[in-house]
Design a protein around this motif. Structure first.
Motif, PDB file in Angstrom:
ATOM      1  N   UNK A 124      65.225  85.061  14.505  1.00  0.00           N
ATOM      2  CA  UNK A 124      64.597  83.787  14.130  1.00  0.00           C
ATOM      3  C   UNK A 124      64.038  83.058  15.353  1.00  0.00           C
ATOM      4  N   UNK A 125      64.843  82.966  16.412  1.00  0.00           N
ATOM      5  CA  UNK A 125      64.433  82.217  17.603  1.00  0.00           C
ATOM      6  C   UNK A 125      63.178  82.804  18.245  1.00  0.00           C
ATOM      7  N   UNK A 126      63.177  84.114  18.454  1.00  0.00           N
ATOM      8  CA  UNK A 126      62.040  84.748  19.118  1.00  0.00           C
ATOM      9  C   UNK A 126      60.803  84.699  18.215  1.00  0.00           C
ATOM     10  N   UNK A 127      60.978  84.863  16.918  1.00  0.00           N
ATOM     11  CA  UNK A 127      59.846  84.794  15.993  1.00  0.00           C
ATOM     12  C   UNK A 127      59.192  83.414  16.040  1.00  0.00           C
ATOM     13  N   UNK A 128      60.004  82.369  16.030  1.00  0.00           N
ATOM     14  CA  UNK A 128      59.459  81.005  16.110  1.00  0.00           C
ATOM     15  C   UNK A 128      58.742  80.782  17.446  1.00  0.00           C
ATOM     16  N   UNK A 129      59.357  81.212  18.535  1.00  0.00           N
ATOM     17  CA  UNK A 129      58.711  81.068  19.848  1.00  0.00           C
ATOM     18  C   UNK A 129      57.390  81.827  19.880  1.00  0.00           C
ATOM     19  N   UNK A 130      57.381  83.021  19.317  1.00  0.00           N
ATOM     20  CA  UNK A 130      56.181  83.845  19.327  1.00  0.00           C
ATOM     21  C   UNK A 130      55.031  83.168  18.585  1.00  0.00           C
ATOM     22  N   UNK A 131      55.253  82.696  17.366  1.00  0.00           N
ATOM     23  CA  UNK A 131      54.159  82.074  16.622  1.00  0.00           C
ATOM     24  C   UNK A 131      53.752  80.750  17.252  1.00  0.00           C
ATOM     25  N   UNK A 132      54.711  79.966  17.708  1.00  0.00           N
ATOM     26  CA  UNK A 132      54.368  78.677  18.322  1.00  0.00           C
ATOM     27  C   UNK A 132      53.554  78.865  19.605  1.00  0.00           C
ATOM     28  N   UNK A 133      53.973  79.787  20.461  1.00  0.00           N
ATOM     29  CA  UNK A 133      53.248  80.017  21.714  1.00  0.00           C
ATOM     30  C   UNK A 133      51.922  80.722  21.468  1.00  0.00           C
ATOM     31  N   UNK A 134      51.868  81.583  20.464  1.00  0.00           N
ATOM     32  CA  UNK A 134      50.613  82.228  20.112  1.00  0.00           C
ATOM     33  C   UNK A 134      49.567  81.173  19.762  1.00  0.00           C
ATOM     34  N   UNK A 135      49.933  80.239  18.893  1.00  0.00           N
ATOM     35  CA  UNK A 135      49.005  79.181  18.481  1.00  0.00           C
ATOM     36  C   UNK A 135      48.608  78.286  19.658  1.00  0.00           C
ATOM     37  N   UNK A 136      49.527  78.080  20.589  1.00  0.00           N
ATOM     38  CA  UNK A 136      49.265  77.171  21.708  1.00  0.00           C
ATOM     39  C   UNK A 136      48.519  77.817  22.871  1.00  0.00           C
ATOM     40  N   UNK A 137      48.649  79.134  23.054  1.00  0.00           N
ATOM     41  CA  UNK A 137      48.139  79.734  24.291  1.00  0.00           C
ATOM     42  C   UNK A 137      47.117  80.848  24.135  1.00  0.00           C
ATOM     43  N   UNK A 138      47.087  81.517  22.999  1.00  0.00           N
ATOM     44  CA  UNK A 138      46.149  82.635  22.845  1.00  0.00           C
ATOM     45  C   UNK A 138      44.790  82.063  22.444  1.00  0.00           C
ATOM     46  N   UNK A 139      43.716  82.475  23.140  1.00  0.00           N
ATOM     47  CA  UNK A 139      42.397  81.879  22.889  1.00  0.00           C
ATOM     48  C   UNK A 139      41.754  82.348  21.575  1.00  0.00           C
ATOM     49  N   UNK A 140      42.222  81.728  20.493  1.00  0.00           N
ATOM     50  CA  UNK A 140      41.696  81.962  19.152  1.00  0.00           C
ATOM     51  C   UNK A 140      41.333  80.596  18.592  1.00  0.00           C
ATOM     52  N   UNK A 141      40.122  80.486  18.027  1.00  0.00           N
ATOM     53  CA  UNK A 141      39.622  79.204  17.552  1.00  0.00           C
ATOM     54  C   UNK A 141      39.283  79.276  16.076  1.00  0.00           C
ATOM     55  N   UNK A 142      39.561  78.190  15.371  1.00  0.00           N
ATOM     56  CA  UNK A 142      39.343  78.114  13.926  1.00  0.00           C
ATOM     57  C   UNK A 142      38.197  77.155  13.634  1.00  0.00           C
ATOM     58  N   UNK A 143      37.245  77.619  12.832  1.00  0.00           N
ATOM     59  CA  UNK A 143      36.125  76.782  12.383  1.00  0.00           C
ATOM     60  C   UNK A 143      36.288  76.598  10.879  1.00  0.00           C
ATOM     61  N   UNK A 144      36.663  75.373  10.475  1.00  0.00           N
ATOM     62  CA  UNK A 144      36.907  75.066   9.065  1.00  0.00           C
ATOM     63  C   UNK A 144      35.695  74.390   8.443  1.00  0.00           C
ATOM     64  N   UNK A 145      35.422  74.755   7.189  1.00  0.00           N
ATOM     65  CA  UNK A 145      34.388  74.077   6.409  1.00  0.00           C
ATOM     66  C   UNK A 145      35.065  73.399   5.226  1.00  0.00           C
ATOM     67  N   UNK A 146      34.773  72.083   5.085  1.00  0.00           N
ATOM     68  CA  UNK A 146      35.423  71.265   4.077  1.00  0.00           C
ATOM     69  C   UNK A 146      34.513  71.060   2.864  1.00  0.00           C
TER      70      UNK A 146
END
Length: 157
Positions: A124-146
């Motif tokens: 659980x701990x490593x999985x949470x760290x992995x997704x949280x750090x992935x979202x914060x540090x890996x250069x992936x950008x989201x373009x949303x259309x509303x």
């Protein structure tokens, strides 16, 4: 722990499979496996709206029609380096992470991460760290259309 393995660390433009990522982290040494699946939801708070919400108030949600994910060419390398850094501390047995890019519809899988460990707490701990750090540090950008015709980029530097 000897034998810690990063089994997957990829950025793909094709649909993701939970089963693929889950099976990639299977190991006889693991007593627990934790999986996180991120899906495209039908609403989100626009950046300006969430920042303006008072403490305890929920930002007004806007209906999302679709989105596109874009990634820097080195995003997979950054994701692998993150997974390897988390694997190096010895809490996990196997780690897998896959993020999708391109146009995604509501309900599509955007990211799947899985961690197996000798004990559930570490998984659980490593999985949470992995997704949280992935979202914060890996250069992936989201373009949303509303639904109201507006759009927004999320995650830009």
């Amino acid at each position: 722990m000897a034998g810690v393995t990063v089994t997957l660390a990829e950025i793909r433009d094709s649909p993701l499979s939970v089963d693929e990522v889950l099976s990639s982290v299977a190991d006889a040494r693991a007593g627990g496996t934790c999986v996180f699946v991120g899906t495209v939801r039908n609403h989100d708070a626009k950046s300006g709206g969430s920042a303006g919400a008072a403490a305890g108030e929920e930002a007004e949600k806007e209906r999302v029609l679709e989105l596109d994910y874009s990634a820097h060419p080195q995003a997979a390398e950054v994701a692998r380096a993150l997974a390897e850094r988390l694997a190096a501390d010895g809490r996990s047995v196997r780690i897998g992470v896959v993020h999708r890019v391109g146009r995604l519809d509501i309900g599509d899988l955007a990211v799947v991460v899985a961690v197996s460990a000798e004990h559930r707490g570490e998984a659980f701990d490593v999985c949470r760290e992995l997704i949280d750090e992935l979202k914060a540090t890996v250069p992936i950008w989201k373009h949303q259309r509303f639904a109201d015709g507006s759009d927004e980029w999320v995650g830009l530097p």
